[in-house]
Design an enzyme around this catalytic site. Structure first.
Site, PDB file in Angstrom:
ATOM      1  CB  ALA A  72      -7.389  -8.279  -2.936  1.00 49.77           C
ATOM      2  CE  LYS A  73      -3.016  -6.663  -9.595  1.00 49.85           C
ATOM      3  NZ  LYS A  73      -2.840  -4.957  -9.359  1.00 49.85           N
ATOM      4  N   GLY A  74      -6.758  -9.905  -8.828  1.00 48.77           N
ATOM      5  CA  GLY A  74      -7.278 -10.525  -9.368  1.00 48.77           C
ATOM      6  C   GLY A  74      -6.733 -10.917 -10.829  1.00 48.77           C
ATOM      7  CB  VAL A  82      -5.222 -13.915  -4.410  1.00 46.56           C
ATOM      8  CG1 VAL A  82      -4.030 -14.230  -3.297  1.00 46.56           C
ATOM      9  CG2 VAL A  82      -4.847 -15.320  -5.330  1.00 46.56           C
TER      10      VAL A  82
END
Ligand code: NAD
Length: 437
Positions: A126-128, A81
């Protein structure tokens, strides 16, 4: 990753269908938006800006196959995201955990945006995450999973687009596989596609320790405001991984007695202080801090309520809530973890005079040294550890002064103050850039 006996037992157990995503008992993105709205009220942001900044701009969910050691194929679900790319390329870690949800990844991405802005980095957030218990995988299965997940999100990431880093249960080796997979896809080596890499691949000196070190720099600044002599304090650390173990060691180097630490199985407590080197050796040998000879076992819930001056949550989110906040004894809480405290708990702690150093400031050391690593990769010119640590200290010290001043000016606690600073900066980018087309 060490495979312990109970992990082996679970691996030998008959295959059961993988559970569906756990329902979001705590909708973390709702918490992140609630925090955003509180700060937006202080800033007087208009409704249009609130609509833009309270959404994540890109959300990708991937379901992908991984070949396991026994020849079977398992499906996994992952997310990447990007919350907001107004300030620059987006930046944020990748988490492997069995409870990963899209709501959690969105919240973490939003917090990354504010965090980068609070410390003045030229990144959006962002992040995953992949929903997996990596302790149940062998090294080759972990590598297969990492490479396939990287291939699935490859269209989103890149050194000028979106740059991942380690988070819970990921480490420099995982970043090396990610960097190699991306590089193979584009046809040349791209060290700048990720940070938190091993030193040999262009990782930065000091990156491994940066989150814990930055957190302790933040504690030093806050101790000055509270008149706390760190050498006479007792510290409790929840989570003894990358962030927590380094923060514990550095607090001990300041002379603080680290009286309790924990991991996912529970904690240990010795009111006279723990021998951290011995605890680390015990964990390496047994897989957990629990059962350590020089201390009593405590639960993670009990650990948060122990008698101490400084509490460092360094595990997962949703740990301090309206139920336990009234009983916390620490005077200072430094959030090495992301999202450990609920909005209700923030108010309770503030009213009780407990100073909370919020995650988007207190754990910004990690992304700050990731930024240094990215700069070093772009310049192909490594810095010394001393340069890294000195620049990190400067950034954390300045950010503390700015956040503290904002808190005083608006009469709000430091979480809202940090959010006000971060959101104001991102709103300014958004306003000046305008809307395309
Ligand atoms: P890690 O995987 O190295 O360590 C996590 C630790 O927490 C482990 O010791 C694990 O056993 C423990 N843990 C897990 N569930 C727990 C529970 N319910 N109760 C107590 N302990 C539990 O991860 P990390 O990188 O140290 O990340 C920890 C926190 O710090 C996360 O919130 C992460 O988002 C945040 N953070 C990490 C970085 C970084 O650079 N690694 C940067 C910023 C923020």
């Amino acid at each position: 990753m060490a495979v312990t006996e109970d992990v082996l037992a679970q691996r030998r157990a008959p295959a059961t269908p993988r559970p569906a995503a756990a329902p979001d008992a705590h909708d973390l993105f709702a918490t992140a938006v609630e925090q955003f709205q509180i700060a937006a009220d202080v800033l007087g942001l208009d409704d249009d800006m609130r609509r833009v900044l309270s959404h994540c701009q890109t959300e990708l969910t991937v379901n992908f196959p991984v070949e396991m050691d026994d020849g079977s194929v398992q499906m996994f679900t992952g997310h990447r995201v990007q919350h907001n790319s107004g300030p620059g390329p987006t930046k944020g870690g990748i988490r492997y955990h069995q409870s990963v949800t899209v709501s959690e990844v969105k919240a973490l991405a939003m917090w990354m945006t504010w965090k980068c802005a609070v410390v003045g980095l030229p990144f959006g957030g962002a992040k995953g995450g992949v929903r997996v218990n990596p302790k149940l995988l062998s090294q080759s299965e972990l590598q297969n999973l990492t490479r396939r997940y990287t291939a699935e999100i490859a269209m989103m990431i890149g050194p000028t687009k979106d740059i991942p880093a380690p988070d819970v249960n990921t480490n420099p080796q995982v970043m090396a596989w990610l960097m190699d997979t991306y590089s193979m896809q584009v046809g040349y080596s791209v060290p700048g596609v990720t940070t938190g890499k091993p030193l040999v691949l262009g990782g930065s000196e000091g990156r491994n320790e940066a989150t814990g070190r930055g957190c302790v720099f933040a504690v030093e600044e806050a101790a000055g405001v509270l008149g706390l002599d760190l050498g006479r304090t007792r510290t409790v650390v929840q989570g003894f991984g990358n962030a927590g173990s380094v923060a514990a060691r550095l607090m001990a180097e300041h002379g603080s007695a680290v009286v309790a630490v924990s991991d996912s199985r529970g904690g240990i407590y010795n009111p006279s202080g723990l021998d951290l080197a011995a605890v680390t050796a015990h964990k390496a040998r047994t897989g957990s801090v629990q059962g350590f000879g020089g201390a009593d076992d405590v639960s993670n819930e009990e650990l948060l309520l122990l008698d101490c001056d400084v509490l460092i949550p360094a595990a997962l989110e949703n740990q301090i809530d309206a139920e336990n906040a009234p009983r916390i004894k620490a005077r200072l809480i430094a959030e090495a973890a992301n999202g450990p405290t609920s909005p209700e708990a923030d108010d309770i702690l503030h009213d009780r005079g407990v100073l909370v150093l919020p995650d988007i400031f207190a754990n910004a050391g990690g992304v700050t040294v990731s930024y240094f690593e990215w700069v070093q990769a772009l310049q192909a010119f490594p810095w010394t550890e001393r340069e890294v640590n000195e620049r990190l200290r400067l950034i954390m010290t300045r950010a503390f002064a700015a956040v503290h001043e904002t808190g005083q000016k608006h009469g709000v606690h430091l979480r809202t103050a940090a959010l006000v600073r971060g959101i104001a900066r991102v709103a300014e980018f958004t306003r000046v850039r305008g809307i395309y087309p």
